[in-house]
Write a protein that holds these residues in place. Structure first.
Motif, PDB file in Angstrom:
ATOM      1  N   MET A 123      87.843  53.859  47.893  1.00  0.00           N
ATOM      2  CA  MET A 123      86.412  53.640  47.701  1.00  0.00           C
ATOM      3  C   MET A 123      85.708  53.459  49.043  1.00  0.00           C
ATOM      4  SD  MET A 123      84.486  50.515  45.753  1.00  0.00           S
ATOM      5  CE  MET A 123      84.901  49.385  47.103  1.00  0.00           C
ATOM      6  N   LEU A 124      86.261  52.595  49.902  1.00  0.00           N
ATOM      7  CA  LEU A 124      85.624  52.322  51.179  1.00  0.00           C
ATOM      8  C   LEU A 124      85.666  53.531  52.105  1.00  0.00           C
ATOM      9  CD1 LEU A 124      87.009  48.729  51.775  1.00  0.00           C
ATOM     10  CD2 LEU A 124      84.672  49.348  51.183  1.00  0.00           C
ATOM     11  N   ARG A 125      86.752  54.292  52.020  1.00  0.00           N
ATOM     12  CA  ARG A 125      86.901  55.430  52.933  1.00  0.00           C
ATOM     13  C   ARG A 125      85.960  56.572  52.578  1.00  0.00           C
ATOM     14  NH1 ARG A 125      92.628  57.156  55.183  1.00  0.00           N
ATOM     15  NH2 ARG A 125      92.281  55.055  55.931  1.00  0.00           N
ATOM     16  N   TYR A 126      85.747  56.805  51.283  1.00  0.00           N
ATOM     17  CA  TYR A 126      84.992  57.993  50.877  1.00  0.00           C
ATOM     18  C   TYR A 126      83.597  57.685  50.354  1.00  0.00           C
ATOM     19  CZ  TYR A 126      89.356  60.395  51.550  1.00  0.00           C
ATOM     20  OH  TYR A 126      90.494  60.889  52.124  1.00  0.00           O
ATOM     21  N   LEU A 127      83.200  56.399  50.395  1.00  0.00           N
ATOM     22  CA  LEU A 127      81.859  56.055  49.951  1.00  0.00           C
ATOM     23  C   LEU A 127      80.796  56.713  50.828  1.00  0.00           C
ATOM     24  CD1 LEU A 127      80.619  54.353  47.714  1.00  0.00           C
ATOM     25  CD2 LEU A 127      80.432  52.464  49.330  1.00  0.00           C
ATOM     26  N   SER A 128      81.022  56.679  52.151  1.00  0.00           N
ATOM     27  CA  SER A 128      80.053  57.308  53.053  1.00  0.00           C
ATOM     28  C   SER A 128      80.043  58.823  52.891  1.00  0.00           C
ATOM     29  CB  SER A 128      80.387  56.948  54.510  1.00  0.00           C
ATOM     30  OG  SER A 128      81.699  57.379  54.848  1.00  0.00           O
ATOM     31  N   VAL A 129      81.208  59.400  52.582  1.00  0.00           N
ATOM     32  CA  VAL A 129      81.278  60.849  52.361  1.00  0.00           C
ATOM     33  C   VAL A 129      80.456  61.239  51.138  1.00  0.00           C
ATOM     34  CG1 VAL A 129      82.806  62.789  51.848  1.00  0.00           C
ATOM     35  CG2 VAL A 129      83.539  61.030  53.456  1.00  0.00           C
ATOM     36  N   LEU A 130      80.623  60.487  50.044  1.00  0.00           N
ATOM     37  CA  LEU A 130      79.872  60.777  48.831  1.00  0.00           C
ATOM     38  C   LEU A 130      78.386  60.529  49.029  1.00  0.00           C
ATOM     39  CD1 LEU A 130      82.228  59.255  46.108  1.00  0.00           C
ATOM     40  CD2 LEU A 130      81.940  61.649  46.732  1.00  0.00           C
ATOM     41  N   GLY A 131      78.053  59.475  49.796  1.00  0.00           N
ATOM     42  CA  GLY A 131      76.641  59.207  50.072  1.00  0.00           C
ATOM     43  C   GLY A 131      75.991  60.339  50.845  1.00  0.00           C
ATOM     44  N   GLY A 132      76.697  60.875  51.835  1.00  0.00           N
ATOM     45  CA  GLY A 132      76.168  62.002  52.600  1.00  0.00           C
ATOM     46  C   GLY A 132      75.997  63.245  51.749  1.00  0.00           C
ATOM     47  N   GLU A 133      76.965  63.495  50.872  1.00  0.00           N
ATOM     48  CA  GLU A 133      76.867  64.660  50.003  1.00  0.00           C
ATOM     49  C   GLU A 133      75.716  64.513  49.011  1.00  0.00           C
ATOM     50  OE1 GLU A 133      79.875  67.555  47.474  1.00  0.00           O
ATOM     51  OE2 GLU A 133      80.606  65.981  48.798  1.00  0.00           O
ATOM     52  N   ALA A 134      75.502  63.283  48.492  1.00  0.00           N
ATOM     53  CA  ALA A 134      74.382  63.048  47.581  1.00  0.00           C
ATOM     54  C   ALA A 134      73.047  63.283  48.277  1.00  0.00           C
ATOM     55  CB  ALA A 134      74.455  61.620  47.034  1.00  0.00           C
ATOM     56  N   ARG A 135      72.940  62.881  49.544  1.00  0.00           N
ATOM     57  CA  ARG A 135      71.696  63.116  50.293  1.00  0.00           C
ATOM     58  C   ARG A 135      71.461  64.601  50.512  1.00  0.00           C
ATOM     59  NH1 ARG A 135      73.483  58.440  52.967  1.00  0.00           N
ATOM     60  NH2 ARG A 135      74.579  59.681  54.541  1.00  0.00           N
ATOM     61  N   ARG A 136      72.523  65.353  50.809  1.00  0.00           N
ATOM     62  CA  ARG A 136      72.365  66.802  51.012  1.00  0.00           C
ATOM     63  C   ARG A 136      71.948  67.490  49.708  1.00  0.00           C
ATOM     64  NH1 ARG A 136      76.979  65.848  54.196  1.00  0.00           N
ATOM     65  NH2 ARG A 136      78.362  66.472  52.504  1.00  0.00           N
ATOM     66  N   MET A 137      72.512  67.056  48.587  1.00  0.00           N
ATOM     67  CA  MET A 137      72.130  67.640  47.299  1.00  0.00           C
ATOM     68  C   MET A 137      70.677  67.323  46.963  1.00  0.00           C
ATOM     69  SD  MET A 137      75.622  66.828  45.138  1.00  0.00           S
ATOM     70  CE  MET A 137      74.958  67.436  43.601  1.00  0.00           C
ATOM     71  N   ARG A 138      70.226  66.143  47.295  1.00  0.00           N
ATOM     72  CA  ARG A 138      68.835  65.771  47.036  1.00  0.00           C
ATOM     73  C   ARG A 138      67.879  66.621  47.882  1.00  0.00           C
ATOM     74  NH1 ARG A 138      65.039  62.320  49.247  1.00  0.00           N
ATOM     75  NH2 ARG A 138      63.576  61.405  47.727  1.00  0.00           N
ATOM     76  N   ILE A 139      68.233  66.811  49.151  1.00  0.00           N
ATOM     77  CA  ILE A 139      67.394  67.645  50.023  1.00  0.00           C
ATOM     78  C   ILE A 139      67.346  69.077  49.515  1.00  0.00           C
ATOM     79  CG2 ILE A 139      67.223  68.625  52.348  1.00  0.00           C
ATOM     80  CD1 ILE A 139      68.393  65.988  53.402  1.00  0.00           C
ATOM     81  N   ALA A 140      68.491  69.559  49.036  1.00  0.00           N
ATOM     82  CA  ALA A 140      68.534  70.919  48.499  1.00  0.00           C
ATOM     83  C   ALA A 140      67.631  71.053  47.271  1.00  0.00           C
ATOM     84  CB  ALA A 140      69.975  71.294  48.144  1.00  0.00           C
ATOM     85  N   ARG A 141      67.610  70.043  46.398  1.00  0.00           N
ATOM     86  CA  ARG A 141      66.750  70.091  45.216  1.00  0.00           C
ATOM     87  C   ARG A 141      65.278  70.076  45.601  1.00  0.00           C
ATOM     88  NH1 ARG A 141      69.672  65.757  43.332  1.00  0.00           N
ATOM     89  NH2 ARG A 141      67.741  64.539  43.207  1.00  0.00           N
ATOM     90  N   ILE A 142      64.940  69.197  46.551  1.00  0.00           N
ATOM     91  CA  ILE A 142      63.541  69.092  46.968  1.00  0.00           C
ATOM     92  C   ILE A 142      63.069  70.379  47.628  1.00  0.00           C
ATOM     93  CG2 ILE A 142      61.976  67.881  48.536  1.00  0.00           C
ATOM     94  CD1 ILE A 142      63.573  65.342  47.997  1.00  0.00           C
TER      95      ILE A 142
END
Length: 251
Positions: A150-169
């Motif tokens: 969880m701690l290792r990949y939380l930042s990875v998932l957060g970054g991917e979620a931000r990229r997906m949001r930018i792509a939608r916008i």
């Protein structure tokens, strides 16, 4: 936890993680089981926490800012004297419930002290050391594994979620409108599938390299706590127990 760790060179930072975890948990348990009527004990605990934070060079402002996480419990504690039933008493010119007053103080004091102890531990111990400390304390494997991933990949998932949001916008989606919630839901589902697939690939790669569910024994043995370090850390729960005992005896 990376954002909570404060890099310092202090005796508290240099202690092995397992002794800090054990001391923090023991002191928290003592605080929790202290009778709510022992008001002077909580003042003593506050002084003890202040001393520990000073040794670890953890700024008071840093602790106060991150203690805001307990605001909902503070509001509950402030409202309890007015909402609870039972015998009434006067406090600061207001008629309040005696049981509610003690209950509100109990929530506020114990919750705040627990948060401050946890923040001090996080400020003086890295994420990796916390996991190592839990392993050395023979914490169940499933808990340490989940915490590690969880701690290792939380930042990875957060970054991917931000990229997906930018792509939608960039494609005209505006998450402020309710009728576009479908796109958000689809994105969350896609993120879950990607995270699951990535986790499976990582786990298979680790197993192929000899992973057996625990950290290597050499890692756990290196830097393990000595007897003197255990004794040094034990001063915290011992001091907390002495404060509680003295407050109960004096009534």
């Amino acid at each position: 936890m990376k954002g909570l760790y404060l890099e310092r060179d202090t005796p508290l930072h240099r202690l092995p993680p397992e002794v800090k975890i054990a001391a923090m948990v023991s002191a928290t348990v003592i605080v929790v089981i202290t009778p709510r009527e022992a008001l002077w004990a909580f003042a003593g605990y506050a002084v003890l926490v202040a001393v520990i934070a000073a040794i670890g060079r953890v700024p008071a402002g840093w602790l106060a800012k991150r203690s805001l996480v307990e605001v909902p419990f503070v509001l509950l504690a402030l409202a309890l004297p007015f909402l609870a039933a039972g015998e009434k008493t006067m406090f600061l010119g207001l008629e309040v419930s005696r049981d509610g007053l003690y209950g509100g103080f109990n929530i506020l004091a114990k919750g705040t002290l627990g948060v401050l102890l946890s923040l001090t531990l996080a400020a003086t111990t890295t994420t990796r050391d916390l996991i190592v400390g839990l392993d050395r304390l023979r914490c169940p494997q499933i808990i340490t594994q989940i915490a590690t991933f969880m701690l290792r990949y939380l930042s990875v998932l957060g970054g991917e979620a931000r990229r997906m949001r930018i792509a939608r916008i960039s494609r005209g989606d505006d998450p402020r409108f309710l009728w576009q919630v479908r796109g958000f839901a689809v994105g969350v589902g896609a993120l879950f599938l990607r995270a699951f697939e990535r986790g499976e690939r990582v786990y298979l790669a680790m197993v192929a390299r000899g992973y057996e569910g625990r950290m290597p024994a050499a890692w756990l043995a290196a830097g393990a706590a000595t007897r003197n370090q255990w004794l040094a850390a034990a001063t915290v729960p011992v001091a907390a127990a002495a404060i509680a005992g003295t407050a109960v005896i004096l009534g």
